[in-house]
Design an enzyme around this catalytic site. Structure first.
Site, PDB file in Angstrom:
ATOM      1  N   HIS A   9       0.829  -1.214   0.000  1.00  0.00           N
ATOM      2  CA  HIS A   9       0.000   0.000   0.000  1.00  0.00           C
ATOM      3  C   HIS A   9       0.862   1.262   0.000  1.00  0.00           C
ATOM      4  O   HIS A   9       2.058   1.231   0.337  1.00  0.00           O
ATOM      5  CB  HIS A   9      -0.917   0.009   1.226  1.00  0.00           C
ATOM      6  CG  HIS A   9      -0.159  -0.016   2.520  1.00  0.00           C
ATOM      7  ND1 HIS A   9       0.406   1.109   3.077  1.00  0.00           N
ATOM      8  CD2 HIS A   9       0.125  -1.036   3.358  1.00  0.00           C
ATOM      9  CE1 HIS A   9       1.004   0.790   4.208  1.00  0.00           C
ATOM     10  NE2 HIS A   9       0.861  -0.510   4.402  1.00  0.00           N
ATOM     11  N   SER A  12       1.108   5.463   4.657  1.00  0.00           N
ATOM     12  CA  SER A  12       0.005   5.843   5.545  1.00  0.00           C
ATOM     13  C   SER A  12       0.481   6.914   6.518  1.00  0.00           C
ATOM     14  O   SER A  12       1.684   7.181   6.640  1.00  0.00           O
ATOM     15  CB  SER A  12      -0.485   4.622   6.323  1.00  0.00           C
ATOM     16  OG  SER A  12       0.520   4.196   7.232  1.00  0.00           O
ATOM     17  N   GLU A  82      -2.166  -7.326   6.972  1.00  0.00           N
ATOM     18  CA  GLU A  82      -0.883  -7.274   7.659  1.00  0.00           C
ATOM     19  C   GLU A  82      -0.841  -8.259   8.825  1.00  0.00           C
ATOM     20  O   GLU A  82      -1.883  -8.738   9.292  1.00  0.00           O
ATOM     21  CB  GLU A  82      -0.623  -5.842   8.158  1.00  0.00           C
ATOM     22  CG  GLU A  82       0.726  -5.605   8.817  1.00  0.00           C
ATOM     23  CD  GLU A  82       1.919  -5.960   7.946  1.00  0.00           C
ATOM     24  OE1 GLU A  82       2.115  -7.175   7.690  1.00  0.00           O
ATOM     25  OE2 GLU A  82       2.663  -5.043   7.543  1.00  0.00           O
TER      26      GLU A  82
END
Length: 214
Positions: A9, A12, A82
């Site tokens: 991803h 974050s 995760e």
């Protein structure tokens, strides 16, 4: 033969601040938003038949940014989320080591601390992912958007099976890093490349200098 692209991803807010995430939800940072657009462009000319994403928001948003270039629906799965880090989640590394002074940096994903995901649970997930790919996607190309910890362990599982944890994990998986493998019907896998992030070099200021945080 199955071709699989594993994509981490985008950055974050927790990655930006050095906070351990695990199963905890954190939104993408502004940098992460830029990264996923570039990852989408980088993979826009790859023929991808199916998209699977971790069910955690930072992965879902990344996967949607890539899948829109292919007009494909996204399948959400807890199997590729995760590693569960229990009481370590939501803490900075300093806070984590203060509370658990015996924790070794290279053992974060396999610490055995109560409430974290066990080795057997992680191995079972990896096994199920391989089985699903072999059963449902023979001859296809699949993109799986996941997380740095899980992708690293998945690669180790493909190399060493359920004994993956006996080896030191050598992989660094950066935000939107792309890894390509192919897998025979027997489950034997070949790793073509790991952590390709050259798509981030197309635009100035989108390669983070922050350390990897799971």
């Amino acid at each position: 033969m199955i071709t699989v692209y594993f994509i981490r991803h985008g950055q974050s807010e927790a990655n930006l601040k050095g906070i351990i995430q695990g199963h905890a939800e954190f939104p993408l940072s502004s940098l992460g938003e830029k990264q996923i657009k570039l990852a989408g462009k980088a993979l826009s000319n790859v023929n991808i038949d199916h998209f699977i994403t971790s069910d955690l928001g930072r992965a879902v948003k990344t996967c949607e940014a890539i899948a829109k270039h292919h007009s494909k629906k996204v399948e959400s799965s807890q199997m590729v989320r995760e590693i569960g880090l229990g009481p370590l989640q939501g803490k900075t590394r300093d806070q984590m080591y203060e509370e658990f002074p015996n924790l070794q940096p290279n053992m974060l994903l396999t610490s055995g601390i109560k409430g974290t995901e066990t080795l057997d649970e992680i191995s079972n997930r990896c096994e199920k992912v391989v089985e699903k790919l072999l059963d449902n996607h023979a001859g296809k190309t699949v993109a799986i958007v996941s997380h740095g910890g899980f992708i690293s362990i998945m690669l180790m599982f493909l190399i060493a099976g359920r004994k993956w944890h006996e080896l030191e994990i050598p992989f660094i998986i950066g935000n939107t890093g792309i890894t390509k493998i192919t897998m025979e019907p027997t489950g034997h896998a070949k790793i073509h490349f790991t952590n390709r992030t050259d798509h981030l070099e197309y635009e100035e200021g989108v390669t983070p200098e922050t350390p990897v945080a799971y």
